[in-house]
Design an enzyme around this catalytic site. Structure first.
Site, mmCIF file in Angstrom:
data_model
loop_
_atom_site.group_PDB
_atom_site.id
_atom_site.type_symbol
_atom_site.label_atom_id
_atom_site.label_comp_id
_atom_site.label_asym_id
_atom_site.label_seq_id
_atom_site.Cartn_x
_atom_site.Cartn_y
_atom_site.Cartn_z
ATOM 1 N N SER A 133 0.819 -1.208 0.000
ATOM 2 C CA SER A 133 0.000 0.000 0.000
ATOM 3 C C SER A 133 0.859 1.268 0.000
ATOM 4 C CB SER A 133 -0.966 -0.041 1.186
ATOM 5 O OG SER A 133 -1.910 0.979 1.122
ATOM 6 N N ASP A 193 -2.487 6.084 -3.551
ATOM 7 C CA ASP A 193 -1.436 5.391 -2.815
ATOM 8 C C ASP A 193 -0.883 4.278 -3.698
ATOM 9 O OD1 ASP A 193 -3.610 3.673 -2.701
ATOM 10 O OD2 ASP A 193 -3.217 3.013 -0.658
ATOM 11 N N ASP A 239 -1.117 1.065 -4.074
ATOM 12 C CA ASP A 239 -1.952 0.055 -4.721
ATOM 13 C C ASP A 239 -3.299 0.600 -5.178
ATOM 14 O OD1 ASP A 239 -2.992 0.332 -2.145
ATOM 15 O OD2 ASP A 239 -3.467 -1.787 -1.928
ATOM 16 N N ASP A 259 -5.973 1.767 -3.828
ATOM 17 C CA ASP A 259 -7.279 1.492 -3.216
ATOM 18 C C ASP A 259 -7.803 2.708 -2.451
ATOM 19 O OD1 ASP A 259 -5.603 1.391 -1.001
ATOM 20 O OD2 ASP A 259 -6.355 -0.528 -0.254
#
Length: 458
Positions: A111, A248, A250, A252
């Site tokens: 992340s 961010d 990843d 999400d």
């Protein structure tokens, strides 16, 4: 670094490996090794047994190839058919698990963490994060407390073609020219968002200015993205853009800035999106779900207009659970992790950014919407590094710190609050103070952080 040969698949690995609030995460070569990934893949494959394949995605980290390959080895040893999506956002895995009727999914990502870290997130059939009971079964397998099944022979297939379906899911309900005439800056932070975000915004008519727009595993999250907004704010101001989005690693979650460079965080997004859904009759009970981190100014403004706000512990899984239990349509975190029941209850930074941009009417700016939302209470968050996990998790047993928190709350007398919590992903104690006065916030955040530093690290 652990050797794969010393850890045959299905054999005890480590008594110290456990799932945090967002999967298993740590330093590559420390906690995160191919040996661990293979074992998690094996035991995860046994837990996810069911009809359909298991999908794997990864962010741009240099270690992602290695860990993905080890996970595939473990999954196929458990008899799974594996579909490898390659570089993609975490929500692409979750959404495609649901859309393809897969048995589950795995995302290799840390992340917002620095490039040297990596992690493993697992999804159950239906695309939701793995339930705690399933996580405990995997942990028990890693400790050697479950019998290993005979090694099987699954298969693996490259399926990056499925990302076209994910992009189409994101576009549902949006017109080709929905963002026509809007200049938008995207900070892709060298990560997963580079896989598809710019083309999505351009397909809706936006003029896109890209920052950090190619995958770079050595630079992901470094001085950019949702944890470092200064480059995005500067680019928006310099380019005369109407708004900008920072993802961010990843993708999400997302944070936005308006044309003046002001932060539009998850609380603002919930307020704006929630208001639009309420006006359309699509927000049951005028209810939003947020976490204990959400700003008091947001809560009071939302409730003063007849809305309801339910708070949960920090972590999107707690927001998800509360939304399901309460029948809520919208919820999320101040950090920009937003879940909407109308789009499958999967936190998705790209979806959130597209929907927020699409809320704006012709001639209306994000700055206009922000001005009409709420005034935030001053709030500061300070991270205190506490290496000892037990002291970090049980900080309430530290009398000097607990007493100082009680004094701060008593002095603020309902016009502020203190939140102290151990991070679920990093060796940090997070101390947050919020009050109607910046001076009060500054006084108590410095005081409490200093006490935590002194008392928990001696």
């Amino acid at each position: 670094m652990a050797d794969l040969a010393t850890h045959p698949v299905g054999q005890p690995f480590s008594a110290g490996v456990s799932f945090g609030t967002d999967g298993i995460r740590g330093l590559v070569g420390g906690l995160m090794t191919p040996a661990l990934a293979m074992q998690v893949g094996y035991w995860g494959g046994l837990v996810l047994q069911g009809e359909g394949p298991v999908l794997i995605g990864r962010d741009s980290r240099s270690s992602g190839w290695m860990l993905s390959a080890a996970l595939e080895a473990g999954l196929t040893a458990a008899g799974c058919e594996v579909w490898n999506l390659g570089l993609c956002p975490t929500p692409a895995v979750a959404r495609l698990v649901q859309q393809q009727g897969a048995a589950g999914g795995v995302m290799v990502s840390a992340s917002h963490n620095p490039p040297a870290d990596n992690g493993i997130k697992l999804f159950a059939a239906g695309g939701s994060k793995l339930a705690r009971q399933q996580q405990e079964l995997i942990e028990a397998g890693l400790r050697g407390e479950l019998p290993a099944a005979a090694n099987r022979c699954g298969s693996s297939h490259q399926r990056s073609d499925l990302l076209a379906i994910y992009r189409q899911l994101l576009r549902e309900g949006l017109a080709d020219n929905q963002l026509s005439g809007r200049r938008i800056v995207l900070d892709l932070c060298w990560g997963s968002a580079t896989a598809c975000s710019s083309e999505l915004f351009r397909s809706l008519g936006a003029e896109v200015i890209e920052l950090h727009g190619s995958p770079d595993g050595n630079a992901i999250n470094v001085g950019c993205g949702s944890t470092h907004l200064a480059p995005l704010q500067e680019a928006v101001r310099q380019s005369g853009a109407e708004l900008g989005f920072a993802f961010d690693g990843d993708a999400d979650r997302v944070l936005a800035v308006d044309g003046e460079g002001r932060l539009v965080d998850g609380d603002h997004i919930l307020f704006m999106w929630g208001s639009a859904l309420a006006a359309a009759g699509q927000l049951p009970k005028q209810l939003l779900v947020a976490t204990v981190m959400s700003n008091l100014g947001f809560e009071r403004a939302w409730c003063s207009g007849g809305g309801q706000l339910e708070r949960t512990a920090v972590g999107d899984q707690y927001v998800h659970q509360a939304m399901q239990n309460l029948g809520a349509a919208l919820g999320g975190e101040q950090s920009g992790h937003i879940l909407c029941a109308h789009h499958g209850l999967t936190g998705d930074g790209l979806l959130t950014a597209l929907q927020l941009a699409a809320l704006l009417k012709p001639g209306e700016s994000l700055a206009d919407r922000r001005n009409q939302s709420f005034v935030s209470y001053p709030q500061r968050l300070k991270n205190v590094r506490v290496a000892n996990r037990e002291r970090r998790q049980q900080w309430q047993q530290c009398d000097p710190l607990a007493q100082a928190v009680a004094r701060a709350e008593a002095e603020m007398a309902g016009e502020g609050r203190v939140l102290v919590r151990a991070s679920g992903t990093e060796p940090l104690l997070r101390v947050m103070v919020e009050a109607s006065s910046q001076a009060v916030v500054d006084h108590w955040i410095e005081n409490l952080a200093a006490i935590a530093e002194r008392e928990l690290n001696h």
